[in-house]
Scaffold this motif. Structure first.
Motif, PDB file in Angstrom:
ATOM      1  N   PHE A  19       0.838  -1.202   0.000  1.00  0.00           N
ATOM      2  CA  PHE A  19       0.000   0.000   0.000  1.00  0.00           C
ATOM      3  C   PHE A  19       0.876   1.256   0.000  1.00  0.00           C
ATOM      4  O   PHE A  19       0.595   2.217  -0.722  1.00  0.00           O
ATOM      5  CB  PHE A  19      -0.927   0.013   1.215  1.00  0.00           C
TER       6      PHE A  19
ATOM      7  N   LYS B 200       1.973   2.685  -3.229  1.00  0.00           N
ATOM      8  CA  LYS B 200       0.955   3.321  -4.054  1.00  0.00           C
ATOM      9  C   LYS B 200       0.796   4.816  -3.756  1.00  0.00           C
ATOM     10  O   LYS B 200       0.124   5.536  -4.499  1.00  0.00           O
ATOM     11  CB  LYS B 200      -0.394   2.617  -3.848  1.00  0.00           C
TER      12      LYS B 200
ATOM     13  N   TYR C 296     -13.744  -5.949  -5.963  1.00  0.00           N
ATOM     14  CA  TYR C 296     -12.899  -7.050  -5.518  1.00  0.00           C
ATOM     15  C   TYR C 296     -13.411  -8.351  -6.127  1.00  0.00           C
ATOM     16  O   TYR C 296     -14.568  -8.736  -5.923  1.00  0.00           O
ATOM     17  CB  TYR C 296     -12.903  -7.144  -3.988  1.00  0.00           C
TER      18      TYR C 296
ATOM     19  N   ALA D 208      -1.260  -8.831  -0.292  1.00  0.00           N
ATOM     20  CA  ALA D 208      -1.323  -7.804  -1.342  1.00  0.00           C
ATOM     21  C   ALA D 208      -2.751  -7.621  -1.844  1.00  0.00           C
ATOM     22  O   ALA D 208      -3.191  -6.496  -2.118  1.00  0.00           O
ATOM     23  CB  ALA D 208      -0.401  -8.179  -2.494  1.00  0.00           C
TER      24      ALA D 208
ATOM     25  N   GLN E 176      -4.634  -5.328   0.430  1.00  0.00           N
ATOM     26  CA  GLN E 176      -4.214  -3.940   0.288  1.00  0.00           C
ATOM     27  C   GLN E 176      -4.762  -3.313  -0.996  1.00  0.00           C
ATOM     28  O   GLN E 176      -5.072  -2.116  -1.023  1.00  0.00           O
ATOM     29  CB  GLN E 176      -2.689  -3.852   0.333  1.00  0.00           C
ATOM     30  N   GLU E 177      -4.879  -4.109  -2.056  1.00  0.00           N
ATOM     31  CA  GLU E 177      -5.493  -3.602  -3.288  1.00  0.00           C
ATOM     32  C   GLU E 177      -6.941  -3.175  -3.029  1.00  0.00           C
ATOM     33  O   GLU E 177      -7.389  -2.122  -3.494  1.00  0.00           O
ATOM     34  CB  GLU E 177      -5.458  -4.680  -4.375  1.00  0.00           C
ATOM     35  N   TYR E 178      -7.654  -3.998  -2.282  1.00  0.00           N
ATOM     36  CA  TYR E 178      -9.042  -3.666  -1.967  1.00  0.00           C
ATOM     37  C   TYR E 178      -9.111  -2.455  -1.035  1.00  0.00           C
ATOM     38  O   TYR E 178      -9.924  -1.535  -1.256  1.00  0.00           O
ATOM     39  CB  TYR E 178      -9.745  -4.859  -1.324  1.00  0.00           C
TER      40      TYR E 178
ATOM     41  N   TYR F  83      -7.084  -0.076  -0.791  1.00  0.00           N
ATOM     42  CA  TYR F  83      -6.749   1.090  -1.624  1.00  0.00           C
ATOM     43  C   TYR F  83      -8.025   1.684  -2.231  1.00  0.00           C
ATOM     44  O   TYR F  83      -8.210   2.909  -2.240  1.00  0.00           O
ATOM     45  CB  TYR F  83      -5.765   0.662  -2.703  1.00  0.00           C
ATOM     46  N   GLU F  84      -8.914   0.828  -2.734  1.00  0.00           N
ATOM     47  CA  GLU F  84     -10.176   1.300  -3.306  1.00  0.00           C
ATOM     48  C   GLU F  84     -11.076   1.882  -2.220  1.00  0.00           C
ATOM     49  O   GLU F  84     -11.773   2.879  -2.446  1.00  0.00           O
ATOM     50  CB  GLU F  84     -10.891   0.157  -4.027  1.00  0.00           C
TER      51      GLU F  84
END
Length: 291
Positions: free
Chosen positions: A56, A59, A197, A272, A275-277, A279-280
Motif C-alpha cells: 500500500f 501506491k 474485488y 497484497a 491492500q489492493e481492496y 486502496y479502493e
C-alpha cells in the motif's frame, strides 16, 4: 487647473487603494486555502508486517518515511489527500502503542487496521475479506476456580471486558464480551467498492484479536461460538480500543490467508490482495470526506 490635477491624483489614489485591497484579499484567500490544506487530517492505514504494509505504501505519492521506536510511518498522498501507512509490528501491544503514537503525532481523521487473518467461519474461504462490523478481544479471559490437582479446562473460561470497570477482577459486570463497532462511514465506503474485488467475497463480520495463533480446530470452534468471530488476528481489538478512547473512527478489514475449519491452506498472496481492496476503500472514503 488645480481642480483637474486634484481629481486626477484622487482617481489614481482610489485605483491604487482598490488594487491594494484586491491584492490583500487575494493573499488572504491564498492563506485561507493553504490553511485549509494544512488542516486536512490524514487517513491512517495500518499493517503489522512488511508484507501487509509496504504494498500500500508503494501506491502513495510524495512519500516521506518517519520512524519512531520500531514503528515506521510512510507519509504521502492519495488523490491529493494525506494518507499515512503505519507498519505497527505484530501483536496487541505493538498495535496499541503504534495507534496511540499515531493519534498524538498526526491527529488522523480515521484509522483502518488491515492485514491477513485465520478463518473461524467455515463458510469463508481463503481470499475472502471480512469488514469488521465488530471487533473484539478474544484473549481477555478469566478462568474458573480450580484447586491444585483439579486440572484446567479452557472451555469454561469466561470472557472479560477490560473496559467495564476500574475495579478488581472480582467485578461481575466485567464478565462479558466487549465489542467495538466499526465506523459507519468507513463501512459505507468499504461496501460501496466491494464489487471491485474479484478474488473472493466481501462480507461484514466480527474480527477477533489476541496474542495467540490458534491451530486447534476445536478451540477455534469454541471461540467462534462464544464470540461470534469470523476471523482471528493479533492487532485489531487493541487498535479499536485506543481509537475509541480518542474518539477516532476505526474499521478493521481482514482477508483470510488460511482457514483450518475447512482446510483452507495459507496463501501469502492474500496480503497484497487485501491492500489492493483497501486502496479502493480509501479512495472512496476520500471522496466522501471531500464532499
Amino acid at each position: 487647473m488645480k481642480n483637474k490635477m486634484f481629481k486626477k491624483i484622487a482617481s489614481v489614489a482610489a485605483i491604487s487603494t482598490m488594487l491594494l485591497v484586491a491584492g490583500c484579499n487575494s493573499k488572504d484567500q491564498d492563506l485561507k486555502v493553504a490553511k485549509v490544506k494544512s488542516e486536512e487530517r490524514p487517513i491512517v492505514i495500518q499493517g503489522p508486517m512488511p508484507i501487509e504494509a509496504e504494498f500500500f505504501a508503494d501506491k502513495l505519492k510524495n512519500v516521506k518515511i518517519e520512524k519512531s521506536g520500531t514503528f515506521v510511518f510512510y507519509k504521502g498522498t492519495l488523490n491529493d489527500y494525506p494518507v499515512i501507512v503505519t507498519k505497527t509490528g505484530k501483536g496487541m501491544e505493538n498495535a496499541a502503542a503504534a495507534t496511540a503514537l499515531t493519534i498524538e503525532k498526526f491527529n488522523p481523521i480515521a484509522i483502518i487496521n488491515q492485514g491477513t487473518s485465520g478463518g473461524h467461519d467455515p463458510s469463508l474461504n481463503v481470499f475472502d475479506i471480512v469488514l469488521g462490523k465488530r471487533t473484539t478481544n478474544i484473549g481477555s479471559l478469566k478462568t474458573t476456580n480450580m484447586d491444585e490437582n483439579q486440572g484446567m479446562d479452557p472451555t469454561t473460561w469466561i470472557p472479560m471486558d477490560l473496559m467495564a470497570s476500574e475495579g478488581s477482577g472480582s467485578d461481575e459486570s466485567a464478565n462479558k464480551v466487549r465489542h467495538y463497532e466499526g465506523d459507519k462511514d468507513l463501512l459505507a465506503a468499504a461496501n460501496a467498492v466491494k464489487d471491485t474485488y474479484t478474488k473472493g467475497k466481501v462480507v461484514e463480520g466480527t474480527i477477533g484479536s489476541a496474542d495467540f495463533w490458534n491451530s486447534e480446530v476445536d478451540r477455534i470452534k469454541w471461540i467462534h461460538e462464544i464470540y461470534g468471530t469470523s476471523v482471528e488476528e493479533m492487532e485489531g481489538a487493541s487498535v479499536a480500543q485506543i481509537a475509541d478512547a480518542y474518539d477516532v473512527p476505526f474499521l478493521g478489514i481482514r482477508i483470510l490467508s488460511n482457514n483450518k475449519t475447512n482446510g483452507g491452506t495459507y496463501d501469502p498472496g492474500t496480503a497484497a490482495a487485501n491492500q489492493e481492496y483497501v486502496y479502493e476503500v480509501v479512495k472512496e472514503y476520500i471522496s466522501m470526506v471531500k464532499k
